[in-house]
Motif scaffolding. Sequence first.
Motif, PDB file in Angstrom:
ATOM      1  N   VAL A   1       0.838  -1.204   0.000  1.00 15.58           N
ATOM      2  CA  VAL A   1       0.000   0.000   0.000  1.00 15.58           C
ATOM      3  C   VAL A   1       0.872   1.252   0.000  1.00 15.58           C
ATOM      4  CG1 VAL A   1      -1.600   1.350   1.416  1.00 15.58           C
ATOM      5  CG2 VAL A   1      -2.020  -1.081   1.042  1.00 15.58           C
ATOM      6  N   ARG A   2       1.885   1.283   0.838  1.00 16.42           N
ATOM      7  CA  ARG A   2       2.752   2.464   0.901  1.00 16.42           C
ATOM      8  C   ARG A   2       3.509   2.665  -0.407  1.00 16.42           C
ATOM      9  NH1 ARG A   2       4.077   3.957   6.474  1.00 16.42           N
ATOM     10  NH2 ARG A   2       6.169   4.536   5.841  1.00 16.42           N
ATOM     11  N   ASN A   3       3.986   1.590  -1.018  1.00 21.00           N
ATOM     12  CA  ASN A   3       4.684   1.713  -2.298  1.00 21.00           C
ATOM     13  C   ASN A   3       3.750   2.202  -3.398  1.00 21.00           C
ATOM     14  OD1 ASN A   3       7.354   1.126  -1.763  1.00 21.00           O
ATOM     15  ND2 ASN A   3       7.082  -1.074  -1.964  1.00 21.00           N
ATOM     16  N   ALA A   4       2.503   1.706  -3.377  1.00 14.37           N
ATOM     17  CA  ALA A   4       1.540   2.141  -4.390  1.00 14.37           C
ATOM     18  C   ALA A   4       1.265   3.633  -4.269  1.00 14.37           C
ATOM     19  CB  ALA A   4       0.248   1.343  -4.256  1.00 14.37           C
ATOM     20  N   LEU A   5       1.141   4.125  -3.037  1.00 15.59           N
ATOM     21  CA  LEU A   5       0.873   5.541  -2.840  1.00 15.59           C
ATOM     22  C   LEU A   5       2.087   6.400  -3.192  1.00 15.59           C
ATOM     23  CD1 LEU A   5      -1.036   5.325   0.561  1.00 15.59           C
ATOM     24  CD2 LEU A   5      -2.034   5.774  -1.676  1.00 15.59           C
ATOM     25  N   ASP A   6       3.280   5.915  -2.871  1.00 17.04           N
ATOM     26  CA  ASP A   6       4.496   6.702  -3.091  1.00 17.04           C
ATOM     27  C   ASP A   6       4.963   6.653  -4.544  1.00 17.04           C
ATOM     28  OD1 ASP A   6       6.625   8.304  -2.535  1.00 17.04           O
ATOM     29  OD2 ASP A   6       7.801   6.802  -1.492  1.00 17.04           O
ATOM     30  N   HIS A   7       5.055   5.437  -5.114  1.00 18.35           N
ATOM     31  CA  HIS A   7       5.614   5.262  -6.455  1.00 18.35           C
ATOM     32  C   HIS A   7       4.555   5.101  -7.541  1.00 18.35           C
ATOM     33  CE1 HIS A   7       9.301   4.953  -4.360  1.00 18.35           C
ATOM     34  NE2 HIS A   7       9.158   3.714  -3.959  1.00 18.35           N
ATOM     35  N   GLY A   8       3.385   4.588  -7.169  1.00 13.28           N
ATOM     36  CA  GLY A   8       2.387   4.292  -8.185  1.00 13.28           C
ATOM     37  C   GLY A   8       1.557   5.495  -8.581  1.00 13.28           C
ATOM     38  N   VAL A   9       0.826   6.042  -7.621  1.00 13.92           N
ATOM     39  CA  VAL A   9      -0.076   7.163  -7.903  1.00 13.92           C
ATOM     40  C   VAL A   9       0.743   8.441  -8.108  1.00 13.92           C
ATOM     41  CG1 VAL A   9      -2.006   8.526  -7.055  1.00 13.92           C
ATOM     42  CG2 VAL A   9      -1.899   6.079  -6.566  1.00 13.92           C
ATOM     43  N   GLU A  10       0.489   9.117  -9.217  1.00 13.85           N
ATOM     44  CA  GLU A  10       1.248  10.308  -9.556  1.00 13.85           C
ATOM     45  C   GLU A  10       0.784  11.518  -8.731  1.00 13.85           C
ATOM     46  OE1 GLU A  10       0.063   8.198 -13.472  1.00 13.85           O
ATOM     47  OE2 GLU A  10      -0.865   8.766 -11.554  1.00 13.85           O
ATOM     48  N   PRO A  11       1.622  12.556  -8.636  1.00 16.35           N
ATOM     49  CA  PRO A  11       1.183  13.823  -8.026  1.00 16.35           C
ATOM     50  C   PRO A  11       0.040  14.442  -8.825  1.00 16.35           C
ATOM     51  CG  PRO A  11       3.575  13.734  -8.197  1.00 16.35           C
ATOM     52  CD  PRO A  11       3.054  12.565  -8.968  1.00 16.35           C
ATOM     53  N   ARG A  12      -0.668  15.381  -8.221  1.00 28.61           N
ATOM     54  CA  ARG A  12      -1.843  15.979  -8.861  1.00 28.61           C
ATOM     55  C   ARG A  12      -1.504  16.576 -10.225  1.00 28.61           C
ATOM     56  NH1 ARG A  12      -2.029  18.440  -3.741  1.00 28.61           N
ATOM     57  NH2 ARG A  12      -3.478  17.494  -2.264  1.00 28.61           N
ATOM     58  N   ALA A  13      -0.403  17.336 -10.284  1.00 25.82           N
ATOM     59  CA  ALA A  13      -0.054  18.020 -11.545  1.00 25.82           C
ATOM     60  C   ALA A  13       0.196  17.023 -12.666  1.00 25.82           C
ATOM     61  CB  ALA A  13       1.176  18.902 -11.329  1.00 25.82           C
ATOM     62  N   ASP A  14       0.896  15.918 -12.357  1.00 26.00           N
ATOM     63  CA  ASP A  14       1.172  14.912 -13.385  1.00 26.00           C
ATOM     64  C   ASP A  14      -0.120  14.258 -13.863  1.00 26.00           C
ATOM     65  OD1 ASP A  14       3.776  15.546 -13.015  1.00 26.00           O
ATOM     66  OD2 ASP A  14       4.343  13.690 -11.973  1.00 26.00           O
ATOM     67  N   ARG A  15      -1.030  13.970 -12.960  1.00 22.20           N
ATOM     68  CA  ARG A  15      -2.286  13.326 -13.352  1.00 22.20           C
ATOM     69  C   ARG A  15      -3.122  14.272 -14.218  1.00 22.20           C
ATOM     70  NH1 ARG A  15      -3.614   8.651 -10.635  1.00 22.20           N
ATOM     71  NH2 ARG A  15      -5.825   8.983 -11.052  1.00 22.20           N
ATOM     72  N   GLU A  16      -3.071  15.547 -13.863  1.00 22.38           N
ATOM     73  CA  GLU A  16      -3.849  16.510 -14.640  1.00 22.38           C
ATOM     74  C   GLU A  16      -3.303  16.625 -16.062  1.00 22.38           C
ATOM     75  OE1 GLU A  16      -5.826  20.916 -13.904  1.00 22.38           O
ATOM     76  OE2 GLU A  16      -4.055  20.295 -12.751  1.00 22.38           O
ATOM     77  N   ARG A  17      -1.968  16.616 -16.225  1.00 20.02           N
ATOM     78  CA  ARG A  17      -1.368  16.682 -17.558  1.00 20.02           C
ATOM     79  C   ARG A  17      -1.728  15.461 -18.397  1.00 20.02           C
ATOM     80  NH1 ARG A  17       3.180  18.876 -14.826  1.00 20.02           N
ATOM     81  NH2 ARG A  17       4.094  16.789 -14.724  1.00 20.02           N
ATOM     82  N   GLN A  18      -1.893  14.313 -17.740  1.00 17.39           N
ATOM     83  CA  GLN A  18      -2.201  13.080 -18.465  1.00 17.39           C
ATOM     84  C   GLN A  18      -3.702  12.911 -18.694  1.00 17.39           C
ATOM     85  OE1 GLN A  18      -0.340   9.726 -16.464  1.00 17.39           O
ATOM     86  NE2 GLN A  18       1.397  11.007 -15.862  1.00 17.39           N
ATOM     87  N   GLY A  19      -4.498  13.855 -18.247  1.00 20.51           N
ATOM     88  CA  GLY A  19      -5.937  13.753 -18.431  1.00 20.51           C
ATOM     89  C   GLY A  19      -6.611  12.808 -17.463  1.00 20.51           C
ATOM     90  N   LYS A  20      -5.922  12.479 -16.368  1.00 21.91           N
ATOM     91  CA  LYS A  20      -6.506  11.592 -15.357  1.00 21.91           C
ATOM     92  C   LYS A  20      -7.230  12.423 -14.300  1.00 21.91           C
ATOM     93  CE  LYS A  20      -3.188   7.718 -15.412  1.00 21.91           C
ATOM     94  NZ  LYS A  20      -2.273   6.931 -14.554  1.00 21.91           N
ATOM     95  N   PRO A  21      -8.167  11.789 -13.580  1.00 23.83           N
ATOM     96  CA  PRO A  21      -8.767  12.487 -12.437  1.00 23.83           C
ATOM     97  C   PRO A  21      -7.690  12.872 -11.432  1.00 23.83           C
ATOM     98  CG  PRO A  21     -10.003  10.498 -12.966  1.00 23.83           C
ATOM     99  CD  PRO A  21      -8.761  10.456 -13.790  1.00 23.83           C
ATOM    100  N   ILE A  22      -7.834  14.057 -10.842  1.00 19.83           N
ATOM    101  CA  ILE A  22      -6.820  14.507  -9.882  1.00 19.83           C
ATOM    102  C   ILE A  22      -6.727  13.557  -8.696  1.00 19.83           C
ATOM    103  CG2 ILE A  22      -6.234  16.357  -8.272  1.00 19.83           C
ATOM    104  CD1 ILE A  22      -7.311  18.346 -10.231  1.00 19.83           C
ATOM    105  N   ARG A  23      -7.857  13.025  -8.274  1.00 21.11           N
ATOM    106  CA  ARG A  23      -7.859  12.063  -7.160  1.00 21.11           C
ATOM    107  C   ARG A  23      -7.524  10.681  -7.691  1.00 21.11           C
ATOM    108  NH1 ARG A  23      -9.827  13.999  -2.415  1.00 21.11           N
ATOM    109  NH2 ARG A  23      -9.947  11.866  -1.601  1.00 21.11           N
ATOM    110  N   GLY A  24      -6.464  10.103  -7.148  1.00 19.76           N
ATOM    111  CA  GLY A  24      -6.099   8.753  -7.537  1.00 19.76           C
ATOM    112  C   GLY A  24      -6.990   7.728  -6.859  1.00 19.76           C
ATOM    113  N   LYS A  25      -6.825   6.489  -7.235  1.00 24.69           N
ATOM    114  CA  LYS A  25      -7.643   5.418  -6.665  1.00 24.69           C
ATOM    115  C   LYS A  25      -6.744   4.237  -6.305  1.00 24.69           C
ATOM    116  CE  LYS A  25     -11.740   4.770  -8.134  1.00 24.69           C
ATOM    117  NZ  LYS A  25     -12.932   4.460  -8.950  1.00 24.69           N
ATOM    118  N   LEU A  26      -6.914   3.744  -5.102  1.00 24.24           N
ATOM    119  CA  LEU A  26      -6.224   2.544  -4.638  1.00 24.24           C
ATOM    120  C   LEU A  26      -7.289   1.533  -4.235  1.00 24.24           C
ATOM    121  CD1 LEU A  26      -3.530   1.138  -3.843  1.00 24.24           C
ATOM    122  CD2 LEU A  26      -3.850   2.086  -1.557  1.00 24.24           C
TER     123      LEU A  26
END
Length: 707
Positions: A439-464
């Motif tokens: 879980v900690r690795n997924a949050l740290d390395h998996g889910v991108e920061p808000r700015a990166d997700r926004e550039r990729q067209g993803k929802p700002i809120r990630g999902k685990l």
Amino acid sequence: MTDDDLADALDTFITEARELLQDFEEGLLGLEDEPSAQDSVNALFRTMHTLKGSAGLFGLHHLVAFTHVVETVLDSVREGELAVSAELVSALLPCGDHVSSMVEGVAAGRLDATTSETVDGDRLLAALQPFLTLSSPLAPVLAEPEVDTLRTWRLTLRFGPDSLRNGMDPLSFLRYLATMGVLERVTTLTDALPDAEQMDPETCYLGFVIDFVSGAAKADIEDVFDFVREDSQISIVPADGQADDYVKVIEGLPDQDRLGDLLVRSGAVTDLEIARALQIQQERNRTGDSLPPLGEILIETQTVPKPVVDAALGKQRKTADSRSQETQTIRVYANRLDKLIDLVGELVIAQSSVGIHRPDEEGYDEAQGEVMRLVEEVRHSALSLRMVPIGTTLRRFERVVRDVCVDLDKDVDLVITGGEAEMDKALVERIGDPLLHLVRNALDHGVEPRADRERQGKPIRGKLRLNAFHDAGSIVIEVADDGRGLNRDRILGKAVERGMVQPGTVMSDHEVYDLIFEPGFSTVETVSNLSGRGVGMDVVRRNIAELRGTIEVLTTAGAGTTFRIRLPLTLAIIDGFLVGVGPSAFIVPLDRVTECVELPPNAAERDCMYLRGEVLPFIRLRTIFDIAGTPPRRQNVVVIEQSGQRAGLVVDTLLGQFQTVIKPLGVLFSEARCISGSTILGNGEVALILDVGPLVAENVSREQVLV
């Protein structure tokens, strides 16, 4: 109430407190999402109120004091005087952790707060101060109840020779004692008086033996002599006939592991006297003498009578025995117990039916078959008693996700599904740490920061997503994020750079992604407080392997990564496939077996065969385990699958499906590879249970697969 009754009651309190604190944390996290949920507020208040009341019954005053303040804050919320906010939840969550720490301290035998617990408690109470209304001031830490039982003490006082020169009149101490109790008898000690011509009028030669009756605690009496303690000899012990009172007090105390704690809590000695005795103990140890027991020093220095020390030592031994015999408890649904009892009753009746038939009589086989059917049902029913829903474990990560997201400044929603899936309680307790790493690795390395997700067209809120479900006699737990996914080229490049893989080596996706579980492997350029040091993923795989489980990585670049853990439902009994090699027998976990085929004649000297157009590498058990003898003319291949890789076990005979009761190998064989345990066959012989994961990993080379 007897000592055993008190110990049982305390164990019940600890068990219930742990459950209440888990509910408290879940309730707080839910309240943050729904601040207006009055039922949740009431439940949180009742939790702290129950904890406070139960702790008070056992004299756990440090718990009572702390939970009282938390209860006061929650009462303000309940009455509408205080609004729920993220700041309030953030202040209350560590309070739950602190109460949990104190409860675990009680479980370990500490009935008072340690220095560190007191400091932590004061810090947390200070953080709660802004949320306390004027009508609910911060409650002070509750003091220990005053001792109001009259006791007779024997005080032996020999004042230092310079007491008078220092302005300390011995009679003034006696006068002050008289304000705390009754001086029943005062005997003056004159043995130190010199002849008249040698006397110094400024030197104190006198001492006193005093029988003192008071309701004050021993520590309060000791405090009277603070100013003359260093150069005087002061002994405060129960008077003759009073030692029995302390023996009774000690016998009624909850279990304690340390002698000093028992004597201090009984009131027979003070913290200062224990510290002085420990200092003497260390001084004697430094001089080369053997370390004397603390109890002997206390008796030798006449700090406490021998019967009191003996009673405390007996209580200490009883505590050690109860600790060694301590067993874990588990709550069982009443209907499951009822079903098991009904099945046992049916089994007894069926067994009686078998007894009235001879083996050659009609009806014997039918009765015997009914017994076997009921035995199987009893087995399943008994195992179900240990089964608990995994949802409780998964919900604990709501707090982890919240705290980590605050540290990383990320927005991630946690979705939990399949929490009703059940598994062995022993497995549930041991899977928590591996899941925490993932879980900690997924949050740290998996889910991108808000700015990166926004550039990729993803929802700002990630999902685990944490998901659990049953599959083919196993339980599968998935940790999935919708983040950046694993970078295959980067992983392979880092492995080549570190010399783990030779340049130009052709590897499948599965093999590349499996490299992240190697010790010390990391592709992160910067190390964070959470991860990046390459420590953790190898521990995850090792811990899961110890539970006879496997972990698989599924990833898509830019879409996320899923870690899929497959575990047996129980560690006690498995469905196995029994095979024979010479005189030896082996058990292969049935969920790893896909099919059985005959070994082709032309494959006798090769390490692989073609099975429906696929290259199947061999693992020859006869060779691995160095089994003597000549193989039979016809051999068989048991096809097994591990993490997407198939291999064939070459064996002599196929003996069929076998219900396997797992027996541990013991410490002597703890380092044995490819073996996870043993079982006893119907003929009394021992069969080894194969650990398919290491067996495939260590005995199937890439050259075999690529032939």
